[in-house]
Design an enzyme around this catalytic site. Structure first.
Site, PDB file in Angstrom:
ATOM      1  N   CYS A  76       0.864  -1.183   0.000  1.00 20.98           N
ATOM      2  CA  CYS A  76       0.000   0.000   0.000  1.00 20.98           C
ATOM      3  C   CYS A  76       0.901   1.234   0.000  1.00 20.98           C
ATOM      4  O   CYS A  76       2.090   1.135  -0.318  1.00 20.98           O
ATOM      5  CB  CYS A  76      -0.986  -0.015   1.172  1.00 20.98           C
TER       6      CYS A  76
ATOM      7  N   ARG B 225      -3.352  -0.824   5.311  1.00 21.54           N
ATOM      8  CA  ARG B 225      -3.902  -1.864   4.443  1.00 21.54           C
ATOM      9  C   ARG B 225      -2.974  -3.049   4.225  1.00 21.54           C
ATOM     10  O   ARG B 225      -3.380  -4.204   4.389  1.00 21.54           O
ATOM     11  CB  ARG B 225      -4.317  -1.266   3.096  1.00 21.54           C
TER      12      ARG B 225
ATOM     13  N   ASP C  95      -8.282   3.507   1.684  1.00 19.85           N
ATOM     14  CA  ASP C  95      -7.257   3.726   2.696  1.00 19.85           C
ATOM     15  C   ASP C  95      -7.889   4.270   3.969  1.00 19.85           C
ATOM     16  O   ASP C  95      -8.311   5.430   4.014  1.00 19.85           O
ATOM     17  CB  ASP C  95      -6.205   4.696   2.170  1.00 19.85           C
TER      18      ASP C  95
END
Length: 144
Positions: free
Chosen positions: A8, A14, A114
């Site tokens: 990420c 994440r 996100d």
């Protein structure tokens, strides 16, 4: 042993969550996570993400952020990006003649939002859990 890297932006929400979720579902795989940016190198996952993961039974506390490097193409069998922007950044670093597949986490091609920005840590975790099941079925031949 299949080696999978989750990527990420900062490697604090994440991708470490994806690493922990897939590890819980497929403990025999070699799993790591990284970020395309260098913002958080050496830091643990973001507190609210750790808390949401902990409530669901996942421990992120031992993970530490690191930055994605071109050498990761040779170290992993599959690289899994959390969104299209990260996928583009990963591909921009691809060394010549490497064949390592880079895919999005979600089978439908959508981003894993996100939670650092959306603040929906539980929602991101749920998306990652669902995507992990599909990833394991598709690429690891393990079933659920």
């Amino acid at each position: 042993m299949q080696r999978i890297l989750f990527v990420c932006l900062g490697n604090i929400c994440r991708s470490p969550t994806a690493e922990a979720v897939v590890r819980a579902k497929a403990p025999h795989l070699h799993l790591e996570s990284a970020g395309t940016a260098s913002y958080h190198i050496g830091k643990p996952p973001y507190g609210p993400m750790q808390q949401a993961a902990s409530v669901a039974g996942y421990d992120l506390s031992r993970l530490r952020a690191r930055q994605f490097k071109p050498r990761d193409f040779n170290a992993f069998d599959l690289i899994v990006a959390m969104d299209a922007e990260n996928l583009e950044e990963i591909e921009a670093q691809r060394p010549p003649a490497t064949q390592t597949p880079v895919i999005l986490m979600r089978e439908d091609g959508q981003a894993v939002p996100d939670p650092y920005y959306t603040r929906d840590f539980t929602g991101a975790l749920t998306i990652i859990e669902d995507a992990a099941d599909a990833l394991i079925r598709r690429y690891c031949a393990l079933g659920k």
